[in-house]
Scaffold this motif. Structure first.
Motif, PDB file in Angstrom:
ATOM      1  N   SER A   3       0.811  -1.225   0.000  1.00  0.00           N
ATOM      2  CA  SER A   3       0.000   0.000   0.000  1.00  0.00           C
ATOM      3  C   SER A   3       0.844   1.275   0.000  1.00  0.00           C
ATOM      4  O   SER A   3       0.512   2.246  -0.679  1.00  0.00           O
ATOM      5  CB  SER A   3      -0.918   0.027   1.214  1.00  0.00           C
ATOM      6  OG  SER A   3      -1.584  -1.191   1.312  1.00  0.00           O
ATOM      7  N   GLU A   4       1.957   1.255   0.748  1.00  0.00           N
ATOM      8  CA  GLU A   4       2.742   2.495   0.861  1.00  0.00           C
ATOM      9  C   GLU A   4       3.445   2.856  -0.455  1.00  0.00           C
ATOM     10  O   GLU A   4       3.809   4.002  -0.686  1.00  0.00           O
ATOM     11  CB  GLU A   4       3.706   2.442   2.046  1.00  0.00           C
ATOM     12  CG  GLU A   4       4.739   1.367   2.166  1.00  0.00           C
ATOM     13  CD  GLU A   4       4.294  -0.052   2.500  1.00  0.00           C
ATOM     14  OE1 GLU A   4       3.089  -0.323   2.678  1.00  0.00           O
ATOM     15  OE2 GLU A   4       5.192  -0.911   2.566  1.00  0.00           O
TER      16      GLU A   4
ATOM     17  N   TRP B   1       2.252   3.283  -3.378  1.00  0.00           N
ATOM     18  CA  TRP B   1       1.539   4.262  -4.199  1.00  0.00           C
ATOM     19  C   TRP B   1       1.782   5.684  -3.713  1.00  0.00           C
ATOM     20  O   TRP B   1       2.086   6.576  -4.508  1.00  0.00           O
ATOM     21  CB  TRP B   1       0.047   3.930  -4.219  1.00  0.00           C
ATOM     22  CG  TRP B   1      -0.180   2.513  -4.662  1.00  0.00           C
ATOM     23  CD1 TRP B   1      -0.495   1.438  -3.885  1.00  0.00           C
ATOM     24  CD2 TRP B   1      -0.033   2.000  -6.010  1.00  0.00           C
ATOM     25  NE1 TRP B   1      -0.564   0.284  -4.648  1.00  0.00           N
ATOM     26  CE2 TRP B   1      -0.284   0.601  -5.948  1.00  0.00           C
ATOM     27  CE3 TRP B   1       0.287   2.569  -7.240  1.00  0.00           C
ATOM     28  CZ2 TRP B   1      -0.237  -0.220  -7.077  1.00  0.00           C
ATOM     29  CZ3 TRP B   1       0.326   1.755  -8.370  1.00  0.00           C
ATOM     30  CH2 TRP B   1       0.076   0.375  -8.266  1.00  0.00           C
ATOM     31  N   THR B   2       1.682   5.885  -2.405  1.00  0.00           N
ATOM     32  CA  THR B   2       1.920   7.222  -1.865  1.00  0.00           C
ATOM     33  C   THR B   2       3.366   7.644  -2.127  1.00  0.00           C
ATOM     34  O   THR B   2       3.625   8.787  -2.507  1.00  0.00           O
ATOM     35  CB  THR B   2       1.668   7.253  -0.337  1.00  0.00           C
ATOM     36  OG1 THR B   2       1.537   5.918   0.139  1.00  0.00           O
ATOM     37  CG2 THR B   2       0.423   8.042  -0.013  1.00  0.00           C
ATOM     38  N   LYS B   3       4.263   6.698  -1.949  1.00  0.00           N
ATOM     39  CA  LYS B   3       5.680   7.000  -2.152  1.00  0.00           C
ATOM     40  C   LYS B   3       5.943   7.494  -3.580  1.00  0.00           C
ATOM     41  O   LYS B   3       6.855   8.286  -3.808  1.00  0.00           O
ATOM     42  CB  LYS B   3       6.510   5.745  -1.866  1.00  0.00           C
ATOM     43  CG  LYS B   3       7.849   6.027  -1.239  1.00  0.00           C
ATOM     44  CD  LYS B   3       8.502   4.765  -0.707  1.00  0.00           C
ATOM     45  CE  LYS B   3       9.620   4.290  -1.613  1.00  0.00           C
ATOM     46  NZ  LYS B   3      10.074   2.935  -1.255  1.00  0.00           N
TER      47      LYS B   3
ATOM     48  N   THR C 264      -2.267   9.189  -6.009  1.00  0.00           N
ATOM     49  CA  THR C 264      -3.395   9.314  -5.094  1.00  0.00           C
ATOM     50  C   THR C 264      -4.399   8.210  -5.404  1.00  0.00           C
ATOM     51  O   THR C 264      -4.953   8.166  -6.501  1.00  0.00           O
ATOM     52  CB  THR C 264      -4.075  10.691  -5.269  1.00  0.00           C
ATOM     53  OG1 THR C 264      -3.067  11.691  -5.121  1.00  0.00           O
ATOM     54  CG2 THR C 264      -5.166  10.896  -4.232  1.00  0.00           C
TER      55      THR C 264
END
Ligand SMILES: Cc1cc2nc3c(=O)[nH]c(=O)nc-3n(C[C@H](O)[C@H](O)[C@H](O)COP(=O)(O)OP(=O)(O)OC[C@H]3O[C@@H](n4cnc5c(N)ncnc54)[C@H](O)[C@@H]3O)c2cc1C
Ligand code: FES
Lengths: 105, 417
Positions: free
Chosen positions: B73-74, B76-78, B82
């Motif tokens: 999951s992390e 994508w933010t990295k 969005t």
């Protein structure tokens, strides 16, 4: 625990290894996008082909299954140290392993 | 202050559909150096994951969901992506460059990539709305099926395509009584030739699957609102406490269709060029819902196609266009059987069997006007890897040579190269 991945441009990257997760997933999760790994680890595509350059501490890898062997040795880039990275689960015995991503078939 | 009309978000690139094609488009964009803002809108509540596992290891309980995530999951933010999950894009305004969602929010885009896949086709016969009639397209479908398995003993699978056959294999291995019902006179009729169909039929039967061919379903029978059986066209009634419907998909393309994008005849998919561009300005379409003009005129529903089209769109949007020439391949797992297929057998006029009498599997070549156009390999990984060059080249090879198992396909390929 960590390991080293050499990408196709010859650059070596140190990657954090998550235990219980395949080398393929660890490489992808680190943001190295050279493995297409299309079949998601089900020994059907060989787009996760790597070479095992060095295994620290004289550890031994689990042998390749017949399907893994068949997929690999038909590759144009097959070498004695070829493996499917989706079939190697990261753990203490792979700590500090050095692998190189094979060219794209 | 937000109102139903205000554009609350804008992305330089908005991707609609958080499946394989959507996720890989985003990854390809960042790979190709795209620096703008990226939004990934998906109606499933979870980040992108390996869909093929739903009818295989995930259904069998052999793989937990965490391991199926395409990226943690992390990730994508990295990478400045969005995720807008649990939200569906319902309308596209190609002039205003906006997508309106089911929660009435509107999202603006510079470039839009439509990657919404397809929805399972529904049964239309009476009883189709009974509790226990289900499909297998996403994680939620699969979780609901897994939840009822402990109290379900008789399962009917409607449709003898890959997904139906794979699900049937898993359910048999879990000890369930399984019936497969197929309207045509053989399984996999749309994708494979008779020897392959007959092989899989025999395997399923030998493992105890009750296989009904050439039979339709007239009614799903119920008791107190829940499934109790299936009535076939010959009036036979099959006992069932769950019905899994695997009769193909309808492409999720309505919003693009209404926005004026050109679609393939019969509305089977959005037409795209070899850079995956639709006829709408700055709108791309990739994956299960796209039909390439340069291809065979059908949707290619596979993980590989989703991936290749996504890479093509990602590069084109980033200013590095590279037209796609796809040689499709696909795989399926049932029991201990591995099928790998390369090329499209559509329109073949000849098949050549390559079978080692002592071996575990066989391969089947598909030829058209003497040229190799496709190859199905069952427990014959070596043939698959070595034979793909013959398919890619559309090679003209003497059938006697193709069927001679003493000659490795590698040698044949080398001789024709
Ligand atoms: C059970 C199963 C087994 C399979 N096995 C194999 C296999 O072994 N090998 C293989 O090659 N292929 C297999 N496939 C096919 C493969 O999974 C698909 O070809 C691939 O997932 C297509 O990718 P896609 O992104 O186009 O569509 P999808 O992966 O379906 O993604 C589309 C996503 O968009 C969402 N969505 C739809 N409409 C909207 C909207 N309006 N707004 C927002 N989100 C929306 C959907 O919910 C979904 O999450 C299998 C498919 C299934 C269902
Ligand atoms: S990911 Fe396909 S063989 Fe490893």
């Amino acid at each position: 625990m960590h390991f080293t991945v050499t990408t196709r441009d010859g650059v070596a990257h140190t990657v954090e290894g998550r235990e219980g997760t395949s080398l393929m997933q660890n490489i992808r999760n680190a943001g190295i996008e050279e493995l297409q790994a299309i079949c998601g680890g089900s020994i059907s595509c060989a787009t996760c082909h790597v070479y095992i350059d060095a295994l620290p501490g004289g550890a031994e890898l689990p042998p390749a299954s017949r399907d893994e062997g068949d997929l690999l040795d038909a590759s144009d880039y097959f070498e004695d140290n070829s493996r499917l990275s989706c079939q190697l689960i990261f753990g203490p015995q792979l700590d500090r392993v050095r692998v190189t991503i094979a060219p794209e078939d | 202050m937000t109102s139903a009309h205000s554009t609350i978000e804008h992305f330089d690139c908005l991707v609609v559909g958080g499946g394989h094609a959507g996720a890989e488009t985003v990854i390809a964009l960042r790979q190709a150096g795209f620096e703008g803002g990226i939004g990934l809108l998906g109606d499933e509540p979870v980040p992108p994951y390996e869909r093929p596992a739903l009818s295989k290891d995930y259904l069998a309980g052999k793989q937990d969901f965490e391991r199926l995530l395409l990226r943690p999951s992390e990730f994508w933010t990295k990478h400045g992506v969005t995720l807008r999950l649990g939200r569906r894009g319902e309308a596209v305004d190609p002039e205003a460059r906006t997508v309106t969602c089911d929660d009435h929010t509107t999202i603006g885009y510079g470039v839009l990539v439509w990657a919404a896949g397809g929805r399972p086709r529904a049964l239309t016969c009476p009883g189709n709305d009974l509790d226990g009639v289900r499909t297998l397209r996403n994680k939620a479908d699969c979780d609901r099926l897994i939840a009822v398995l402990p109290r379900s003993h008789h399962l009917a699978v409607i449709g003898g395509g890959y997904i139906g056959l794979e699900a049937a294999a898993v359910l048999r291995e879990l000890g369930k009584e399984v019936t497969i019902i197929e309207t045509l006179d053989r399984v996999l009729a749309r994708v494979a030739a008779e020897p392959v169909s007959r092989f899989f039929e025999a395997e399923h039967r030998s493992r105890g699957v009750d296989l009904r061919l050439g039979t339709g379903v007239t009614e799903i029978l119920g008791r107190e609102g829940a499934v109790s059986g299936v009535r076939l066209t010959d009036d036979t009634v099959i006992r069932a406490d769950q019905v899994i419907v695997g009769i193909g998909i309808e492409p999720a393309i309505q919003p693009l269709l209404r926005a004026g994008a050109e679609v393939a005849s019969g509305g089977t998919g959005v037409l795209v060029d070899d850079l995956c561009r639709t006829t709408l300005a700055d709108v791309y379409c990739v994956g299960d819902c796209a039909v390439m003009r340069s291809g065979p005129g059908v949707r290619i529903e596979s993980r590989q196609n989703a991936s290749e089209q996504a890479r093509t769109a990602g590069k084109a949007i980033s200013g590095h266009p590279q037209p796609l020439r796809l040689v499709p391949w696909f795989w399926s797992h049932q029991y201990d059987l591995r099928l790998q297929t390369i090329g499209l057998s559509l329109g073949h006029d000849q098949t050549v069997l390559r079978s080692d009498p002592g071996g575990r599997g066989f391969s089947l070549f598909y030829l058209k006007n003497g040229a190799v156009i496709a190859l199905d390999c069952i427990n014959a990984t070596r043939d698959y890897v070595q034979g793909r060059k013959l398919v890619e080249a559309g090679a003209h090879i003497d059938p006697a040579l193709l069927s001679d198992v003493r000659t490795p396909l590698k040698e044949i390929a080398a001789a024709t190269a």
